[in-house]
Design a protein around this motif. Structure first.
Motif, PDB file in Angstrom:
ATOM      1  N   ASP A  13     -18.373  18.585  -3.149  1.00 52.07           N
ATOM      2  CA  ASP A  13     -18.782  18.647  -4.473  1.00 52.07           C
ATOM      3  C   ASP A  13     -19.492  19.592  -4.823  1.00 52.07           C
ATOM      4  OD1 ASP A  13     -19.378  17.826  -7.028  1.00 52.07           O
ATOM      5  OD2 ASP A  13     -20.735  16.325  -6.588  1.00 52.07           O
ATOM      6  N   GLN A  14     -20.599  20.063  -3.935  1.00 54.49           N
ATOM      7  CA  GLN A  14     -21.542  21.120  -3.967  1.00 54.49           C
ATOM      8  C   GLN A  14     -20.701  22.333  -3.924  1.00 54.49           C
ATOM      9  OE1 GLN A  14     -24.125  20.578  -0.651  1.00 54.49           O
ATOM     10  NE2 GLN A  14     -25.747  20.018  -1.971  1.00 54.49           N
ATOM     11  N   LYS A  15     -19.788  22.568  -3.101  1.00 58.32           N
ATOM     12  CA  LYS A  15     -18.833  23.745  -3.075  1.00 58.32           C
ATOM     13  C   LYS A  15     -18.165  24.002  -4.416  1.00 58.32           C
ATOM     14  CE  LYS A  15     -18.187  23.514   2.052  1.00 58.32           C
ATOM     15  NZ  LYS A  15     -17.006  23.399   3.016  1.00 58.32           N
ATOM     16  N   ALA A  16     -17.627  22.908  -4.888  1.00 56.50           N
ATOM     17  CA  ALA A  16     -16.644  23.041  -6.084  1.00 56.50           C
ATOM     18  C   ALA A  16     -17.575  23.543  -7.176  1.00 56.50           C
ATOM     19  CB  ALA A  16     -16.108  21.667  -6.327  1.00 56.50           C
ATOM     20  N   ILE A  17     -18.616  23.071  -7.403  1.00 58.88           N
ATOM     21  CA  ILE A  17     -19.498  23.042  -8.593  1.00 58.88           C
ATOM     22  C   ILE A  17     -20.131  24.467  -8.439  1.00 58.88           C
ATOM     23  CG2 ILE A  17     -21.920  22.710  -9.449  1.00 58.88           C
ATOM     24  CD1 ILE A  17     -21.383  19.785  -9.493  1.00 58.88           C
ATOM     25  N   ARG A  18     -20.490  25.100  -7.193  1.00 59.58           N
ATOM     26  CA  ARG A  18     -20.667  26.486  -6.819  1.00 59.58           C
ATOM     27  C   ARG A  18     -19.666  27.517  -7.494  1.00 59.58           C
ATOM     28  NH1 ARG A  18     -23.597  24.896  -2.265  1.00 59.58           N
ATOM     29  NH2 ARG A  18     -21.857  25.274  -1.071  1.00 59.58           N
ATOM     30  N   PRO A 156      -2.042  24.035 -12.133  1.00 61.62           N
ATOM     31  CA  PRO A 156      -2.740  24.495 -10.990  1.00 61.62           C
ATOM     32  C   PRO A 156      -4.264  24.330 -11.168  1.00 61.62           C
ATOM     33  CG  PRO A 156      -1.383  25.893 -11.336  1.00 61.62           C
ATOM     34  CD  PRO A 156      -1.329  25.251 -12.709  1.00 61.62           C
ATOM     35  N   ILE A 157      -4.977  24.536 -12.345  1.00 62.84           N
ATOM     36  CA  ILE A 157      -6.205  24.382 -12.749  1.00 62.84           C
ATOM     37  C   ILE A 157      -6.548  22.730 -12.788  1.00 62.84           C
ATOM     38  CG2 ILE A 157      -8.127  24.959 -14.323  1.00 62.84           C
ATOM     39  CD1 ILE A 157      -6.212  27.234 -15.562  1.00 62.84           C
ATOM     40  N   TYR A 158      -5.704  22.322 -13.514  1.00 63.60           N
ATOM     41  CA  TYR A 158      -5.795  20.726 -13.504  1.00 63.60           C
ATOM     42  C   TYR A 158      -5.895  20.140 -12.284  1.00 63.60           C
ATOM     43  CZ  TYR A 158      -4.900  15.849 -14.763  1.00 63.60           C
ATOM     44  OH  TYR A 158      -4.918  14.532 -14.957  1.00 63.60           O
ATOM     45  N   LEU A 159      -5.073  20.402 -11.344  1.00 71.58           N
ATOM     46  CA  LEU A 159      -5.128  19.951  -9.755  1.00 71.58           C
ATOM     47  C   LEU A 159      -6.307  20.328  -9.176  1.00 71.58           C
ATOM     48  CD1 LEU A 159      -1.187  20.429  -8.769  1.00 71.58           C
ATOM     49  CD2 LEU A 159      -2.352  18.064  -9.382  1.00 71.58           C
ATOM     50  N   VAL A 160      -6.969  21.319  -9.358  1.00 74.84           N
ATOM     51  CA  VAL A 160      -8.194  22.012  -8.767  1.00 74.84           C
ATOM     52  C   VAL A 160      -9.177  20.899  -9.272  1.00 74.84           C
ATOM     53  CG1 VAL A 160      -9.852  23.718  -8.294  1.00 74.84           C
ATOM     54  CG2 VAL A 160      -7.479  24.229  -7.960  1.00 74.84           C
ATOM     55  N   LEU A 161      -9.444  20.605 -10.512  1.00 79.70           N
ATOM     56  CA  LEU A 161     -10.190  20.159 -11.047  1.00 79.70           C
ATOM     57  C   LEU A 161     -10.387  18.649 -10.804  1.00 79.70           C
ATOM     58  CD1 LEU A 161     -10.404  21.822 -14.569  1.00 79.70           C
ATOM     59  CD2 LEU A 161     -12.148  21.862 -12.951  1.00 79.70           C
ATOM     60  N   GLN A 162      -9.148  18.006 -10.646  1.00 76.74           N
ATOM     61  CA  GLN A 162      -8.912  16.709 -10.132  1.00 76.74           C
ATOM     62  C   GLN A 162      -9.314  16.590  -8.701  1.00 76.74           C
ATOM     63  OE1 GLN A 162      -8.815  15.080 -12.754  1.00 76.74           O
ATOM     64  NE2 GLN A 162      -6.974  13.710 -12.686  1.00 76.74           N
ATOM     65  N   TYR A 163      -9.305  17.534  -7.652  1.00 71.64           N
ATOM     66  CA  TYR A 163      -9.613  17.645  -6.519  1.00 71.64           C
ATOM     67  C   TYR A 163     -11.165  17.311  -6.491  1.00 71.64           C
ATOM     68  CZ  TYR A 163     -10.903  19.126  -1.977  1.00 71.64           C
ATOM     69  OH  TYR A 163     -11.368  19.283  -0.413  1.00 71.64           O
ATOM     70  N   TRP A 164     -11.820  18.335  -7.251  1.00 73.37           N
ATOM     71  CA  TRP A 164     -13.321  18.186  -7.634  1.00 73.37           C
ATOM     72  C   TRP A 164     -13.738  16.880  -7.888  1.00 73.37           C
ATOM     73  CZ3 TRP A 164     -15.608  17.969 -12.449  1.00 73.37           C
ATOM     74  CH2 TRP A 164     -17.041  17.508 -12.488  1.00 73.37           C
ATOM     75  N   GLN A 227       1.545  10.198   0.470  1.00 74.72           N
ATOM     76  CA  GLN A 227       0.340   9.904   0.191  1.00 74.72           C
ATOM     77  C   GLN A 227      -0.740  10.818  -0.575  1.00 74.72           C
ATOM     78  OE1 GLN A 227      -1.006   6.511   0.111  1.00 74.72           O
ATOM     79  NE2 GLN A 227       1.390   6.204   0.569  1.00 74.72           N
ATOM     80  N   ASN A 228      -0.511  12.190   0.086  1.00 77.34           N
ATOM     81  CA  ASN A 228      -1.376  13.059  -0.575  1.00 77.34           C
ATOM     82  C   ASN A 228      -0.666  13.810  -1.691  1.00 77.34           C
ATOM     83  OD1 ASN A 228      -3.667  14.189   1.476  1.00 77.34           O
ATOM     84  ND2 ASN A 228      -1.950  13.689   2.721  1.00 77.34           N
ATOM     85  N   TYR A 234      -4.907  12.069  -9.075  1.00 72.28           N
ATOM     86  CA  TYR A 234      -5.829  11.355  -9.129  1.00 72.28           C
ATOM     87  C   TYR A 234      -7.307  11.574  -9.423  1.00 72.28           C
ATOM     88  CZ  TYR A 234      -2.539   7.341  -7.994  1.00 72.28           C
ATOM     89  OH  TYR A 234      -1.313   6.546  -7.956  1.00 72.28           O
ATOM     90  N   SER A 235      -8.022  11.160 -10.340  1.00 75.51           N
ATOM     91  CA  SER A 235      -9.331  11.646 -10.661  1.00 75.51           C
ATOM     92  C   SER A 235     -10.379  10.900  -9.639  1.00 75.51           C
ATOM     93  CB  SER A 235      -9.937  11.491 -12.065  1.00 75.51           C
ATOM     94  OG  SER A 235      -9.776  10.018 -12.245  1.00 75.51           O
ATOM     95  N   HIS A 236     -10.093   9.764  -9.061  1.00 80.27           N
ATOM     96  CA  HIS A 236     -11.101   9.138  -8.273  1.00 80.27           C
ATOM     97  C   HIS A 236     -10.308   8.886  -6.746  1.00 80.27           C
ATOM     98  CE1 HIS A 236     -12.660   8.312 -11.895  1.00 80.27           C
ATOM     99  NE2 HIS A 236     -13.405   7.285 -11.432  1.00 80.27           N
ATOM    100  N   PRO A 237     -10.869   9.049  -5.624  1.00 80.02           N
ATOM    101  CA  PRO A 237     -10.403   8.587  -4.293  1.00 80.02           C
ATOM    102  C   PRO A 237     -10.052   7.152  -4.276  1.00 80.02           C
ATOM    103  CG  PRO A 237     -12.995   8.977  -4.076  1.00 80.02           C
ATOM    104  CD  PRO A 237     -12.308   9.333  -5.875  1.00 80.02           C
ATOM    105  N   GLN A 238      -9.256   6.828  -3.134  1.00 78.54           N
ATOM    106  CA  GLN A 238      -8.995   5.567  -2.886  1.00 78.54           C
ATOM    107  C   GLN A 238     -10.226   4.823  -2.509  1.00 78.54           C
ATOM    108  OE1 GLN A 238      -7.473   7.994  -1.386  1.00 78.54           O
ATOM    109  NE2 GLN A 238      -5.357   7.662  -0.701  1.00 78.54           N
TER     110      GLN A 238
END
Length: 266
Positions: A13-18, A156-164, A227-228, A234-238
């Motif tokens: 989370d820290q890395k993504a926000i940076r 692509p941007i959306y998928l990166v933001l969903q990962y974050w 699974q991946n 998804y915006s939330h993890p399992q």
């Protein structure tokens, strides 16, 4: 003694926000979007369609939020309860944050578990997740749906933001565990996953189930790919992964230090 975002933020989370913060003027842009767009729209919708918790109305929810916010060290956000049999909650806002909780959560969670849920949502406020989450909403609303940005450009941007977004949930979960205790967190997560008021199970059942899921996922390359790919949107993890992450974090120095330093108790 206040809890800081640094105390609870998940490393990814820290890395993504940076990375997000390297975008010029990203903070001010997001704040403007929220202040004059979604925050005002949603606050009006909340007042029109939900029930606001106050000392006179839904005093239990109001009191527990005051207690939770005080422990974390943030301003008390407004709390709204909405009619929904699905157990869920969300938070939004930068200038004046609010937390919305489904009626089923208020009904089925005991005081400790409801405080745990509130601490999770307050964790998002503490870590300023709602600020950057507005980028996701901007892409969806003003991008694809209004035709300003093509799907090929935004995906692509959306998928990166969903990962974050999935990683940001781990930070909020840490805030919940720090305030309520990791065992209460596991109890709450089990109820949220099942939708039941009484699961009649060991609180750590999802932790054990996470091991079963990991074995299933790693059983074959095809399982892992399926699974991946499914989780990428998804915006939330399992839920099992969230239970496993906190079970792992509870033995860390960071968790014990927060619990002892802030005099929350083990």
């Amino acid at each position: 003694c206040m809890i800081t975002a640094k105390d609870i933020m998940h490393p990814e989370d820290q890395k993504a926000i940076r990375v997000l913060q390297t975008i010029p003027f990203i903070d001010s842009i997001c704040r403007r979007i929220m202040e004059f767009g979604y925050e005002r729209i949603l606050r009006g919708e909340n007042l029109a369609t939900m029930v606001k918790a106050t000392e006179r109305c839904l005093p239990r929810a109001y009191s527990l939020m005051k207690k939770t916010a005080k422990r974390i060290g943030i301003a008390v956000p407004d709390v709204y309860v909405y009619n929904d049999p699905v157990m869920n909650a969300f938070t939004y806002g930068e200038t004046n944050p609010f937390v919305c909780i489904s009626s089923s959560c208020v009904e089925k969670l005991n005081d400790d578990e409801l405080m745990c849920l509130m601490a999770h949502e307050c964790g998002h406020i503490l870590c300023k997740h709602t600020l950057y989450n507005s980028v996701v909403n901007l892409i969806q609303e003003f991008g694809e749906r209004m035709g300003i940005i093509t799907r090929g450009m935004s995906q692509p941007i959306y998928l990166v933001l969903q990962y974050w977004s999935r990683r940001s949930e781990y930070s909020a979960d840490r805030c919940a565990a720090a305030i309520a205790g990791e065992k209460i967190f596991q109890q709450m997560t089990l109820k949220m996953a099942s939708g039941l008021a009484d699961v009649d199970a060991d609180p750590y059942e999802l932790v054990r189930q996470a091991k079963e899921y990991d074995n299933y996922e790693n059983d074959s390359l095809w399982n892992k790919i399926q699974q991946n790919c499914r989780m990428a949107f998804y915006s939330h993890p399992q839920m099992v992964h969230r239970a496993k992450e906190i079970d792992r974090w509870k033995v860390s120095y960071a968790y014990s230090r927060i619990r002892s330093t802030h005099n929350i108790g083990i």
